[in-house]
Structures are given as structure tokens and as C-alpha cells.
Design a protein around this motif. Sequence first.
Motif, PDB file in Angstrom:
ATOM      1  N   VAL A   1       0.886  -1.161   0.000  1.00  0.00           N
ATOM      2  CA  VAL A   1       0.000   0.000   0.000  1.00  0.00           C
ATOM      3  C   VAL A   1       0.924   1.211   0.000  1.00  0.00           C
ATOM      4  CG1 VAL A   1      -1.710   1.290   1.307  1.00  0.00           C
ATOM      5  CG2 VAL A   1      -1.876  -1.195   1.188  1.00  0.00           C
TER       6      VAL A   1
ATOM      7  N   LEU B   1      -8.610  -0.405   5.227  1.00  0.00           N
ATOM      8  CA  LEU B   1      -7.682  -1.329   4.559  1.00  0.00           C
ATOM      9  C   LEU B   1      -6.335  -0.659   4.289  1.00  0.00           C
ATOM     10  CD1 LEU B   1     -10.015  -3.100   1.967  1.00  0.00           C
ATOM     11  CD2 LEU B   1      -8.907  -4.149   3.952  1.00  0.00           C
TER      12      LEU B   1
ATOM     13  N   ASN C   1      -2.772  -1.611   6.414  1.00  0.00           N
ATOM     14  CA  ASN C   1      -1.744  -2.287   5.616  1.00  0.00           C
ATOM     15  C   ASN C   1      -0.635  -1.386   5.102  1.00  0.00           C
ATOM     16  OD1 ASN C   1      -2.751  -5.153   5.345  1.00  0.00           O
ATOM     17  ND2 ASN C   1      -4.570  -3.994   4.756  1.00  0.00           N
ATOM     18  N   ARG C   2      -0.647  -0.106   5.419  1.00  0.00           N
ATOM     19  CA  ARG C   2       0.329   0.795   4.797  1.00  0.00           C
ATOM     20  C   ARG C   2       1.746   0.619   5.327  1.00  0.00           C
ATOM     21  NH1 ARG C   2       1.201   6.445   6.597  1.00  0.00           N
ATOM     22  NH2 ARG C   2       0.858   6.478   8.827  1.00  0.00           N
TER      23      ARG C   2
ATOM     24  N   LYS D   1       3.038  -2.347   6.290  1.00  0.00           N
ATOM     25  CA  LYS D   1       3.506  -3.711   6.068  1.00  0.00           C
ATOM     26  C   LYS D   1       4.431  -3.765   4.853  1.00  0.00           C
ATOM     27  CE  LYS D   1      -0.499  -5.894   8.148  1.00  0.00           C
ATOM     28  NZ  LYS D   1      -1.637  -6.780   7.944  1.00  0.00           N
TER      29      LYS D   1
ATOM     30  N   THR E   1       4.796  -6.226   2.731  1.00  0.00           N
ATOM     31  CA  THR E   1       3.987  -6.711   1.613  1.00  0.00           C
ATOM     32  C   THR E   1       2.590  -7.029   2.137  1.00  0.00           C
ATOM     33  OG1 THR E   1       4.617  -9.029   1.949  1.00  0.00           O
ATOM     34  CG2 THR E   1       5.950  -7.741   0.402  1.00  0.00           C
ATOM     35  N   VAL E   2       1.623  -6.951   1.254  1.00  0.00           N
ATOM     36  CA  VAL E   2       0.244  -7.282   1.604  1.00  0.00           C
ATOM     37  C   VAL E   2      -0.293  -8.274   0.586  1.00  0.00           C
ATOM     38  CG1 VAL E   2      -0.221  -5.091   2.762  1.00  0.00           C
ATOM     39  CG2 VAL E   2      -0.699  -5.309   0.351  1.00  0.00           C
TER      40      VAL E   2
ATOM     41  N   VAL F   1      -5.974  -7.807  -0.873  1.00  0.00           N
ATOM     42  CA  VAL F   1      -6.170  -6.504  -0.223  1.00  0.00           C
ATOM     43  C   VAL F   1      -6.035  -5.386  -1.251  1.00  0.00           C
ATOM     44  CG1 VAL F   1      -5.213  -4.893   1.476  1.00  0.00           C
ATOM     45  CG2 VAL F   1      -5.431  -7.314   2.044  1.00  0.00           C
TER      46      VAL F   1
END
Length: 119
Positions: free
Chosen positions: A37, A86, A90-91, A93, A95-96, A100
Motif C-alpha cells: 500500500v 484497509l 496495511n500501509r 507492512k 507486503t500485503v 487486499v
Amino acid sequence: MDILHNVLLVLHFIGIGSLLGGFMTQMKQLKPGTAVVNAAMFHGALTMLVSGLLLVATTYMSGEGDYVNNAKIGVKLAILIVISVLVIINRKKATVPSGVIGAIGGLTVVNIILAVFWK
């Protein structure tokens, strides 16, 4: 009030472009385990949220609140809140999951479709 409304509308469009552009960038280079993200998605979602709320507020403040389709605004706001959650979760991380990223992009497109076709 019209100038403020138009400025907010332009900001809302910029937010949509940023969110959708960030999604498209991820889809272009999407390989398993590499989706992220990015900042464009984060800032686009927040810009859309703030400018959208201010657009509705200025419409009510100008006395034209009777013309606001509150059901449409409520559905679009709910979708945008899901997108924002969302993105925010997830920003940071590394990788997502691609699902997502797909959900963020898909919900963004759904919001655009609702804006255009729901009168």
C-alpha cells in the motif's frame, strides 16, 4: 460558497486519482509477495474522505441540503471507510496479500460508479 464547493470537488477528484493511480501502479508490477500500500493510496484515501465530508457539509451550509441524496452519500461513505481502514492497516507492512490491493482498487471503482450512475 460555489468557489469553495468547486475547490473541494477538485480536491476530491485529485484524491480519487491518487488512490486509483496508486492501485494501478501496484497492479502493473504485481508479482506474488510484492504488493504494497503506497503513499499515493494513503493520501488519496484521506483526501477523498476529508473533501467528501466537506463537500456534503458545504452543500448543507449553502441551504441546498434538500438536494443531497443521503442514501447515496451514506453508501459511498461506508465504502470509503472500508477503503481507508484497509489502507491504514496495511500501509506499514512490507507486503500485503494481492486480495487486499484488489479490494482497495475494486471498492474505489465501485465508489466511482456509484457517483456517476446513482442520481
